[in-house]
Design an enzyme around this catalytic site. Structure first.
Site, PDB file in Angstrom:
ATOM      1  N   GLY A   1     -43.190  11.391  42.290  1.00  0.00           N
ATOM      2  CA  GLY A   1     -44.057  12.236  42.950  1.00  0.00           C
ATOM      3  C   GLY A   1     -43.455  13.466  42.011  1.00  0.00           C
ATOM      4  O   GLY A   1     -42.638  13.898  41.387  1.00  0.00           O
TER       5      GLY A   1
ATOM      6  N   ARG B   1     -47.747   6.329  39.787  1.00  0.00           N
ATOM      7  CA  ARG B   1     -47.131   5.563  39.883  1.00  0.00           C
ATOM      8  C   ARG B   1     -47.760   3.533  39.311  1.00  0.00           C
ATOM      9  O   ARG B   1     -48.970   3.545  39.570  1.00  0.00           O
ATOM     10  CB  ARG B   1     -47.417   5.233  41.957  1.00  0.00           C
TER      11      ARG B   1
ATOM     12  N   ASP C   1     -36.262   7.959  42.145  1.00  0.00           N
ATOM     13  CA  ASP C   1     -34.681   6.820  41.596  1.00  0.00           C
ATOM     14  C   ASP C   1     -36.020   5.694  41.212  1.00  0.00           C
ATOM     15  O   ASP C   1     -34.917   4.890  40.492  1.00  0.00           O
ATOM     16  CB  ASP C   1     -33.914   6.593  42.828  1.00  0.00           C
TER      17      ASP C   1
ATOM     18  N   THR D   1     -37.289  14.981  41.517  1.00  0.00           N
ATOM     19  CA  THR D   1     -37.851  14.806  42.604  1.00  0.00           C
ATOM     20  C   THR D   1     -37.454  16.073  43.046  1.00  0.00           C
ATOM     21  O   THR D   1     -36.461  16.480  43.150  1.00  0.00           O
ATOM     22  CB  THR D   1     -37.127  13.909  43.304  1.00  0.00           C
TER      23      THR D   1
ATOM     24  N   ASP E   1     -36.577  15.345  46.585  1.00  0.00           N
ATOM     25  CA  ASP E   1     -36.273  15.197  47.098  1.00  0.00           C
ATOM     26  C   ASP E   1     -34.212  15.863  47.673  1.00  0.00           C
ATOM     27  O   ASP E   1     -33.574  15.094  48.393  1.00  0.00           O
ATOM     28  CB  ASP E   1     -35.906  13.582  47.602  1.00  0.00           C
TER      29      ASP E   1
ATOM     30  N   ASP F   1     -32.350  13.359  46.362  1.00  0.00           N
ATOM     31  CA  ASP F   1     -31.973  11.571  47.106  1.00  0.00           C
ATOM     32  C   ASP F   1     -31.033  11.414  45.654  1.00  0.00           C
ATOM     33  O   ASP F   1     -30.948  10.027  45.934  1.00  0.00           O
ATOM     34  CB  ASP F   1     -33.494  11.394  47.445  1.00  0.00           C
TER      35      ASP F   1
ATOM     36  N   ARG G   1     -38.028  12.448  52.180  1.00  0.00           N
ATOM     37  CA  ARG G   1     -38.043  10.605  52.192  1.00  0.00           C
ATOM     38  C   ARG G   1     -36.946  10.774  52.962  1.00  0.00           C
ATOM     39  O   ARG G   1     -36.449  10.875  53.968  1.00  0.00           O
ATOM     40  CB  ARG G   1     -38.069  10.147  50.883  1.00  0.00           C
TER      41      ARG G   1
END
Ligand code: ATP
Length: 318
Positions: free
Chosen positions: A11, A72, A103, A125, A127, A129, A171
């Site tokens: 993303g 992707r 990740d 990202t 996120d 995360d 996410r």
């Protein structure tokens, strides 16, 4: 001249362009030849490279998205896909690859590293995360976008005495919801790391309106549920006019914040410093305002926990 290839994968996030620019300009200043790979690992397999001079990265510092584009690729997860990519890297005599992504992209970077390509990861990202970094590229900008959106919703919710249930991205990580929630003074946050008590949230919302509140805001992280369902359940439980809003991809857009521009400039610059020190096979991040690096294995082993201090702060401030 040694060669470095840069790609963006997974993303997109605000600040990826600024990271590319920093790697390219620092690389050029240190005598490297710089190449970009279009569309992430897919482009590596398709041999889709472009030369990057200083001019090619002009005027991108303040643009969201990634001018190299992202993709992707399931094929890259296979040994055959990776071997095809490595064939192109070797035929072009590329010495280093910089992967800017999340990740999943780090798994791809590690696969290249394990097959003998000297690889770096930058945490691209929204996120937040990725373990062993306090921030990921784009997270800060996204927080600002979400905070602005909550402000807009607050205006209309207040006029109509409604409860707004807002779904944020992230996410399986609740950081966007948690930190935007603190920044916006919302009434409740629902995040995947903590089990939600919808009965209590509904009771508190009702009590707030009985005390004279004109509106309430609940923010739900996508990993913990969806706004439509949560709004429906809360409405049933508290009887208030409860409206869901899914912020969606708007969260990934916008000009990168000053923080993300400085952060990515530091990250990109540091990659070249590491190459000069002959350190490779690592992902970079920021910890306690220092640029740090860890092997991909360390990062995968570390896991990521919620920032408990921030969660307590939120709870003490509502
Ligand atoms: P975001 O967090 O924004 O979704 P991401 O980098 O985690 O970004 P993914 O779709 O998970 O996004 O991964 C991006 C790409 O990385 C995949 O399409 C694939 O090409 C590659 N990749 C993911 N997992 C692996 C793996 N186990 N081995 C090799 N490559 C992988």
């Amino acid at each position: 001249m040694p060669k470095i290839a840069v790609l963006t994968s997974g993303g997109d996030s605000q600040g990826m362009n600024s990271a590319i620019r920093a790697v390219v300009r620092t690389g050029l200043a240190n005598g490297f030849e710089m190449l970009g790979v279009r569309r992430g690992f897919k482009g590596l397999m398709d041999n889709d490279f472009i030369e990057l001079g200083s001019k090619e990265v002009s005027d991108i510092l303040y643009r969201g998205g990634t001018f190299l584009q992202s993709a992707r690729s399931e094929a890259f997860k296979t040994p055959e896909g990776q071997d095809q990519a490595i064939k192109h890297l070797q035929s072009r005599a590329i010495d280093y690859v910089v992967v800017i992504g999340g990740d999943g992209s780090y798994r791809g970077a590690q696969a290249l590293q394990n097959k003998g390509i000297k690889t770096f990861g930058l945490p691209g990202t929204i996120d937040n995360d990725i373990p062993l970094t306090d921030y990921t590229i784009g997270f800060d900008t996204t927080l600002n976008v979400v905070t602005d959106a909550i402000g807009n919703l607050r205006d209309t919710m207040s006029s109509h005495e409604r409860v707004s249930v807002i779904e944020a991205m992230g996410r399986s990580c609740g950081d966007i919801a948690l930190q935007a929630g603190i920044a916006s003074g919302v009434d409740a946050i629902i995040i995947p790391e903590v089990e939600a008590d919808l009965d209590k949230i509904a009771k508190d919302l009702k009590a707030g309106f009985e005390r004279g509140k004109s509106h309430s805001i609940v923010i739900v992280a996508e990993g913990a549920g969806n706004a439509v369902d949560v709004a429906k359940v809360l409405k049933e439980k508290c009887g208030l006019d409860t409206r869901p809003t899914v912020l969606g991809h708007i969260q990934r857009g916008g000009t990168p914040s000053a923080f993300d521009r400085v952060f990515t400039s530091r990250l990109g610059h540091h990659v070249i410093e590491l190459i000069k020190q002959e350190i490779t096979g690592v992902a970079l991040g920021i910890e306690n305002n220092q640029i740090t690096y860890h092997s991909f294995n360390e990062i995968f082993a570390a896991g990521r926990n919620i920032n408990e201090q921030l969660y307590h702060i939120f709870n003490d401030l509502i």
